[in-house]
Write an enzyme that holds these catalytic residues in place. Structure first.
Site, PDB file in Angstrom:
ATOM      1  N   GLY A  65      50.178  13.796  10.509  1.00  0.00           N
ATOM      2  CA  GLY A  65      49.208  13.886   9.410  1.00  0.00           C
ATOM      3  C   GLY A  65      49.798  14.119   8.031  1.00  0.00           C
ATOM      4  O   GLY A  65      49.080  14.500   7.102  1.00  0.00           O
ATOM      5  N   ASN A 118      50.776  11.953   5.816  1.00  0.00           N
ATOM      6  CA  ASN A 118      50.158  11.056   4.827  1.00  0.00           C
ATOM      7  C   ASN A 118      48.742  11.509   4.473  1.00  0.00           C
ATOM      8  O   ASN A 118      48.328  11.425   3.314  1.00  0.00           O
ATOM      9  CB  ASN A 118      50.174   9.609   5.321  1.00  0.00           C
ATOM     10  CG  ASN A 118      51.499   8.929   5.046  1.00  0.00           C
ATOM     11  OD1 ASN A 118      51.804   8.595   3.900  1.00  0.00           O
ATOM     12  ND2 ASN A 118      52.318   8.755   6.085  1.00  0.00           N
ATOM     13  N   ARG A 128      38.500  -0.522  24.364  1.00  0.00           N
ATOM     14  CA  ARG A 128      38.696  -0.450  22.916  1.00  0.00           C
ATOM     15  C   ARG A 128      37.372  -0.549  22.149  1.00  0.00           C
ATOM     16  O   ARG A 128      37.115   0.198  21.209  1.00  0.00           O
ATOM     17  CB  ARG A 128      39.648  -1.575  22.483  1.00  0.00           C
ATOM     18  CG  ARG A 128      40.118  -1.462  21.051  1.00  0.00           C
ATOM     19  CD  ARG A 128      41.143  -2.535  20.744  1.00  0.00           C
ATOM     20  NE  ARG A 128      42.278  -2.494  21.659  1.00  0.00           N
ATOM     21  CZ  ARG A 128      43.302  -1.662  21.539  1.00  0.00           C
ATOM     22  NH1 ARG A 128      43.354  -0.818  20.540  1.00  0.00           N
ATOM     23  NH2 ARG A 128      44.286  -1.681  22.414  1.00  0.00           N
ATOM     24  N   ARG A 159      46.795   2.963  16.925  1.00  0.00           N
ATOM     25  CA  ARG A 159      45.869   2.188  17.734  1.00  0.00           C
ATOM     26  C   ARG A 159      45.458   0.938  16.981  1.00  0.00           C
ATOM     27  O   ARG A 159      45.166   1.001  15.781  1.00  0.00           O
ATOM     28  CB  ARG A 159      44.628   3.059  17.959  1.00  0.00           C
ATOM     29  CG  ARG A 159      44.014   2.841  19.276  1.00  0.00           C
ATOM     30  CD  ARG A 159      42.944   3.814  19.569  1.00  0.00           C
ATOM     31  NE  ARG A 159      41.910   3.098  20.313  1.00  0.00           N
ATOM     32  CZ  ARG A 159      42.043   2.736  21.566  1.00  0.00           C
ATOM     33  NH1 ARG A 159      43.118   2.996  22.231  1.00  0.00           N
ATOM     34  NH2 ARG A 159      41.062   2.061  22.176  1.00  0.00           N
ATOM     35  N   LEU A 178      42.921  -1.872  15.881  1.00  0.00           N
ATOM     36  CA  LEU A 178      41.471  -1.891  15.704  1.00  0.00           C
ATOM     37  C   LEU A 178      40.894  -3.164  16.323  1.00  0.00           C
ATOM     38  O   LEU A 178      41.489  -4.236  16.231  1.00  0.00           O
ATOM     39  CB  LEU A 178      41.110  -1.842  14.218  1.00  0.00           C
ATOM     40  CG  LEU A 178      41.646  -0.663  13.413  1.00  0.00           C
ATOM     41  CD1 LEU A 178      41.052  -0.677  12.002  1.00  0.00           C
ATOM     42  CD2 LEU A 178      41.363   0.660  14.088  1.00  0.00           C
ATOM     43  N   ASN A 224      46.140   0.554   5.563  1.00  0.00           N
ATOM     44  CA  ASN A 224      47.140   1.152   6.464  1.00  0.00           C
ATOM     45  C   ASN A 224      48.432   1.316   5.684  1.00  0.00           C
ATOM     46  O   ASN A 224      48.696   0.580   4.727  1.00  0.00           O
ATOM     47  CB  ASN A 224      47.384   0.235   7.668  1.00  0.00           C
ATOM     48  CG  ASN A 224      48.382   0.832   8.643  1.00  0.00           C
ATOM     49  OD1 ASN A 224      48.331   2.031   8.953  1.00  0.00           O
ATOM     50  ND2 ASN A 224      49.312   0.026   9.131  1.00  0.00           N
ATOM     51  N   HIS A 264      52.614   1.378   6.423  1.00  0.00           N
ATOM     52  CA  HIS A 264      53.604   1.052   7.442  1.00  0.00           C
ATOM     53  C   HIS A 264      55.001   1.325   6.868  1.00  0.00           C
ATOM     54  O   HIS A 264      55.277   0.951   5.715  1.00  0.00           O
ATOM     55  CB  HIS A 264      53.473  -0.425   7.848  1.00  0.00           C
ATOM     56  CG  HIS A 264      54.419  -0.798   8.941  1.00  0.00           C
ATOM     57  ND1 HIS A 264      54.223  -0.386  10.247  1.00  0.00           N
ATOM     58  CD2 HIS A 264      55.577  -1.508   8.924  1.00  0.00           C
ATOM     59  CE1 HIS A 264      55.220  -0.839  10.989  1.00  0.00           C
ATOM     60  NE2 HIS A 264      56.051  -1.510  10.218  1.00  0.00           N
ATOM     61  N   GLU A 276      43.032  -8.565  11.565  1.00  0.00           N
ATOM     62  CA  GLU A 276      43.020  -8.514  13.032  1.00  0.00           C
ATOM     63  C   GLU A 276      44.411  -8.587  13.648  1.00  0.00           C
ATOM     64  O   GLU A 276      44.565  -8.418  14.857  1.00  0.00           O
ATOM     65  CB  GLU A 276      42.100  -9.598  13.620  1.00  0.00           C
ATOM     66  CG  GLU A 276      42.402 -11.003  13.191  1.00  0.00           C
ATOM     67  CD  GLU A 276      41.775 -11.381  11.847  1.00  0.00           C
ATOM     68  OE1 GLU A 276      41.707 -12.586  11.574  1.00  0.00           O
ATOM     69  OE2 GLU A 276      41.387 -10.501  11.063  1.00  0.00           O
ATOM     70  N   ASP A 297      49.909  -5.015  11.537  1.00  0.00           N
ATOM     71  CA  ASP A 297      50.700  -4.793  10.309  1.00  0.00           C
ATOM     72  C   ASP A 297      50.806  -6.079   9.481  1.00  0.00           C
ATOM     73  O   ASP A 297      51.895  -6.470   9.045  1.00  0.00           O
ATOM     74  CB  ASP A 297      52.106  -4.273  10.678  1.00  0.00           C
ATOM     75  CG  ASP A 297      52.049  -2.950  11.425  1.00  0.00           C
ATOM     76  OD1 ASP A 297      51.137  -2.159  11.151  1.00  0.00           O
ATOM     77  OD2 ASP A 297      52.903  -2.715  12.289  1.00  0.00           O
TER      78      ASP A 297
HETATM   79  C1  GRF Z   1      54.079   7.066   8.933  1.00  0.00           C
HETATM   80  O1  GRF Z   1      55.449   6.749   8.945  1.00  0.00           O
HETATM   81  C2  GRF Z   1      53.264   5.831   8.671  1.00  0.00           C
HETATM   82  O2  GRF Z   1      53.890   4.918   7.834  1.00  0.00           O
HETATM   83  C3  GRF Z   1      53.099   5.238  10.047  1.00  0.00           C
HETATM   84  O3  GRF Z   1      52.949   6.352  10.899  1.00  0.00           O
HETATM   85  C4  GRF Z   1      53.593   7.481  10.310  1.00  0.00           C
HETATM   86  C5  GRF Z   1      52.571   8.575  10.238  1.00  0.00           C
HETATM   87  O4  GRF Z   1      53.118   9.782   9.771  1.00  0.00           O
HETATM   88  N1  GRF Z   1      51.977   4.339  10.105  1.00  0.00           N
HETATM   89  P1  GRF Z   1      52.148  10.972   9.383  1.00  0.00           P
HETATM   90  O5  GRF Z   1      51.308  11.279  10.609  1.00  0.00           O
HETATM   91  O6  GRF Z   1      51.317  10.522   8.223  1.00  0.00           O
HETATM   92  O7  GRF Z   1      53.049  12.123   9.040  1.00  0.00           O
END
Ligand code: GRF
Length: 215
Positions: free
Chosen positions: A26, A28, A79, A105, A107, A121, A123, A156, A159
């Site tokens: 968590g 981010n 799902r 997960r 979507l 998202n 990545h 869909e 990434d």
């Molecule tokens: C991050 O590296 C993000 O880019 C990826 O999953 C990780 C999540 O980290 N999608 P956090 O849970 O936000 O610390």
């Protein structure tokens, strides 16, 4: 006093409502919350934090912050059924923008259709390089000299959606995959709030795969 209360009520009315989806740490999510608190994402609030993993650390961190939280355990469920519960929760909380923040997960198409161009998202690679798991290790093992992170709309495919923002991170002599991942994460915490603020401003258009800022 009355005017202050009215102003506050007006502000609340115009706030855009974020729904955060996470599965783990968590960090981010916390970076987004901090950016809202210090005004880097103006006129926004976190409406709900949802996890598909019971007691995910990010969800646990959200509770003492006074945020609404919900858990819908996904393991072992079809799902579409699981996603229907999450969609209902996001709608119940009147979410304007869904932010995947370490949501491990895929979507369903129904989920994406429920929030068209309203799911982001982050990545930890410079897409389209290294989609999927362990992107930082993939970049390190490949011998990349520049790595980074990408904030993108979700479509869909994994990434894959339209890119809103990327930040590059050099791979330094003496790095290992963990050191690189750490340095990328620092940039993620800056990139995600910035991208959310840009999208919420509405000052953009999408031309094909290109995210174009409106002059
Ligand atoms: C991050 O590296 C993000 O880019 C990826 O999953 C990780 C999540 O980290 N999608 P956090 O849970 O936000 O610390």
């Amino acid at each position: 006093m009355r005017h202050a209360a009215q102003a506050e009520a007006r502000t609340e009315q115009t706030n855009k409502r974020l729904g955060i989806l996470l599965s783990g740490r968590g960090s981010n999510f916390l970076a987004i919350a901090a950016a809202i608190a210090d005004g880097r994402i103006p006129q926004a609030e976190i409406a709900v934090v949802i996890s598909n993993v019971a007691e995910a650390p990010g969800l646990v961190a959200a509770r003492p912050m006074g945020l609404a939280t919900a858990t819908f355990v996904s393991r072992g469920r079809p799902r579409a059924d699981h996603d229907a519960d999450v969609i209902a929760c996001l709608r119940q909380h009147q979410v304007d923008l869904v932010c995947l923040a370490g949501y491990m997960r895929l979507l369903s198409p129904g989920f994406i259709a429920a929030f068209p161009d309203r799911i982001l998202n982050i990545h930890p690679s410079l897409l389209p390089a290294f989609p999927g798991l362990d992107a930082q290790t993939q970049a390190f093992d490949y011998g990349c000299i520049v790595a980074g992170c990408t904030v993108h709309f979700v479509d869909e495919h994994l990434d894959h959606g339209v890119i809103v923002l990327q930040r590059a991170v050099p791979v330094l002599d003496g790095d290992d995959a963990d050191a690189l991942a750490h340095r990328i994460l620092e940039q993620e915490h800056l990139a995600y709030p910035e991208a959310i603020a840009r999208v919420l401003s509405g000052e953009y258009k999408i031309e094909g795969r290109r995210y174009v800022t409106r002059a």
